[in-house]
Design an enzyme around this catalytic site. Structure first.
Site, mmCIF file in Angstrom:
data_model
loop_
_atom_site.group_PDB
_atom_site.id
_atom_site.type_symbol
_atom_site.label_atom_id
_atom_site.label_comp_id
_atom_site.label_asym_id
_atom_site.label_seq_id
_atom_site.Cartn_x
_atom_site.Cartn_y
_atom_site.Cartn_z
ATOM 1 C CG ASP A 156 -11.126 -0.755 4.568
ATOM 2 O OD1 ASP A 156 -11.483 -1.260 5.638
ATOM 3 O OD2 ASP A 156 -10.023 -0.178 4.439
ATOM 4 C CE LYS B 184 -4.954 -0.023 0.450
ATOM 5 N NZ LYS B 184 -5.827 -0.794 1.358
ATOM 6 C CG ASP C 152 -7.768 2.641 0.151
ATOM 7 O OD1 ASP C 152 -8.945 3.073 0.166
ATOM 8 O OD2 ASP C 152 -7.211 2.161 1.156
ATOM 9 C CB SER D 81 -0.888 -0.050 1.250
ATOM 10 O OG SER D 81 -1.629 1.139 1.358
ATOM 11 C CE LYS E 60 -3.955 3.964 1.964
ATOM 12 N NZ LYS E 60 -5.132 3.575 2.748
ATOM 13 C CE LYS F 50 -7.991 -2.434 6.415
ATOM 14 N NZ LYS F 50 -8.084 -0.952 6.387
ATOM 15 N N GLY G 33 -4.519 -4.394 5.926
ATOM 16 C CA GLY G 33 -3.569 -4.228 7.020
ATOM 17 C C GLY G 33 -3.865 -2.971 7.818
ATOM 18 C CD GLU H 54 -9.273 -0.628 0.373
ATOM 19 O OE1 GLU H 54 -8.265 -0.857 -0.317
ATOM 20 O OE2 GLU H 54 -9.306 -0.789 1.593
HETATM 21 MG MG MG Z 1 -8.725 0.951 2.921
#
Ligand code: MG
Length: 374
Positions: free
Chosen positions: A244, A166, A194, A140, A168, A268, A296, A219
């Site tokens: 998420d 991933k 994300d 990430s 952001k 998660k 995570g 996401e």
């Molecule tokens: Mg997320």
């Protein structure tokens, strides 16, 4: 498994040094405040677990401080001294007239799964029904200073073997940045975005522009507790939406599927109150053709052990956020540290329980707060 009776839980707060300090709005963070739990069974067996609540209520309403209070006042008293035939029964015990505080509940509930696996003489991954021997790892990446910096970081991650990158995003640092990354990294690179709740339905056209980039998923683009607007957005996107923050329980996962608010779930365990709900969500998604992956929460090697066990279940078909210890920590609290080879993390199957040896001397040296609940 033999039944268990926990007679003591030790809570600790440790300060674990990050490999690279990272900048957040309130300043530079050099270390992460982490809550660790040590559960002691009446038989003498012990197991470690971790509560993933962070320092600030910016992911959910919980923080390490609210979780500490919740565990000591309400979670531990329901668990300590109880004859537990199977850890799967604890979710109901912890939900009865006890709203929210899921990360606090999960810290104890997951520890009971770890302890039960230890007592049953089985690796945790197998105890919960996991079938994989290796987990595909994803990385990430936070928002970078420029598209060029993003390309460099993402390219390095792919070269290191990561199976998913991933990225952001936020308004203004999205379409052009991802387009540049896709052009530089090629059509085979497994990329996803994300958004961490940074958009509204007014941004539908901007998000739809991502469709041409063939992302694995976007996401949580909209609000942390939203399902209805995500359904409207998903109708306008070809790219699958992955939820998420919204998925806090099995019920919310059922809602997502019924409303078509997304096509993938990031599980998660801390966010949903522990392993029992995680397993239920996994099974539901498997029956409905919804792939899942394991997110995570910047866990230490102890929390990571639970993530790896969870991600060994069959419907975790997408790479999880299970980076090796060295990605985040100057030194992890487990021996051996978590490592990755060819983008895969090996599920520990040789020993009963969570599969890592905890470095208690190191933990002792970085403990800043402790409370024994009995
Ligand atoms: Mg997320």
């Amino acid at each position: 498994m033999p039944s268990m009776r926990i007679d003591r839980i030790t809570l600790r707060e440790i300060r674990l040094a990050l490999k690279e300090p990272f900048r957040i709005s309130s300043g530079v963070v050099q270390e992460r405040r982490i809550m660790l739990l040590e559960l002691h069974d009446a038989s003498g067996a012990t197991t470690w677990s971790e509560c993933v609540a962070g320092e600030l209520p910016n992911y959910s309403s919980e923080t390490i401080d609210t979780a500490w209070l919740a565990i000591s006042q309400w979670v531990a008293p329901r668990v300590i001294g109880r004859e537990i035939a199977h850890p799967g029964e604890l979710h109901e015990v912890l939900e009865r007239d006890f709203r929210e505080h899921r990360m606090a509940k999960a810290g104890v509930e997951m520890g009971c799964w770890g302890l039960a696996a230890t007592l049953a003489g089985q690796p945790l991954a197998r105890f919960i029904g996991g079938t994989r021997t290796q987990i595909a790892a994803g990385i990430s990446l936070g928002i970078q200073a420029s598209p060029a910096a993003l390309i460099e970081k993402a390219g390095a991650a792919l070269a290191e073997g990561y199976r998913k990158v991933k990225i952001k995003i936020e308004p203004g640092k999205d379409v052009e940045w991802l387009r540049a990354a896709r052009a530089a990294l090629g059509s085979d690179a497994h990329l996803m975005a994300d958004a961490n709740n940074a958009y509204t339905l007014d941004d539908t056209d901007r998000l739809a522009a991502l469709d041409e980039l063939d992302l694995m998923m976007i996401e949580q683009p909209l609000a942390h507790d939203d399902l209805v607007r995500h359904a409207a957005l998903q109708r306008s996107l070809r790219t699958p939406i992955c939820l998420d923050e919204t998925i806090t329980s099995l019920d919310r996962a059922q809602d997502m599927i019924a409303l078509k608010s997304g096509r993938i779930i990031n599980i998660k365990a801390g966010r949903v109150g522990g392993f029992a709900q995680s397993l239920a969500i996994h099974d539901l998604c498997e029956s409905q053709g919804i792939p899942v992956w394991c997110g995570g929460m910047l866990e230490s090697g102890i929390g990571r052990a639970y993530n790896v066990a969870l991600a060994s279940l069959p419907n975790f078909t997408l790479p999880g956020d299970v980076s090796p210890s060295a990605r985040y920590w100057a030194r992890d609290v487990v021996n051996p540290e978590w490592t990755m080879k060819n983008g895969m993390v090996t599920v520990p199957l040789d020993v009963p329980g969570i599969g890592v040896e905890v470095d208690t001397a190191m933990i002792e040296s970085i403990t800043v707060r402790r409370e024994v609940l009995a």
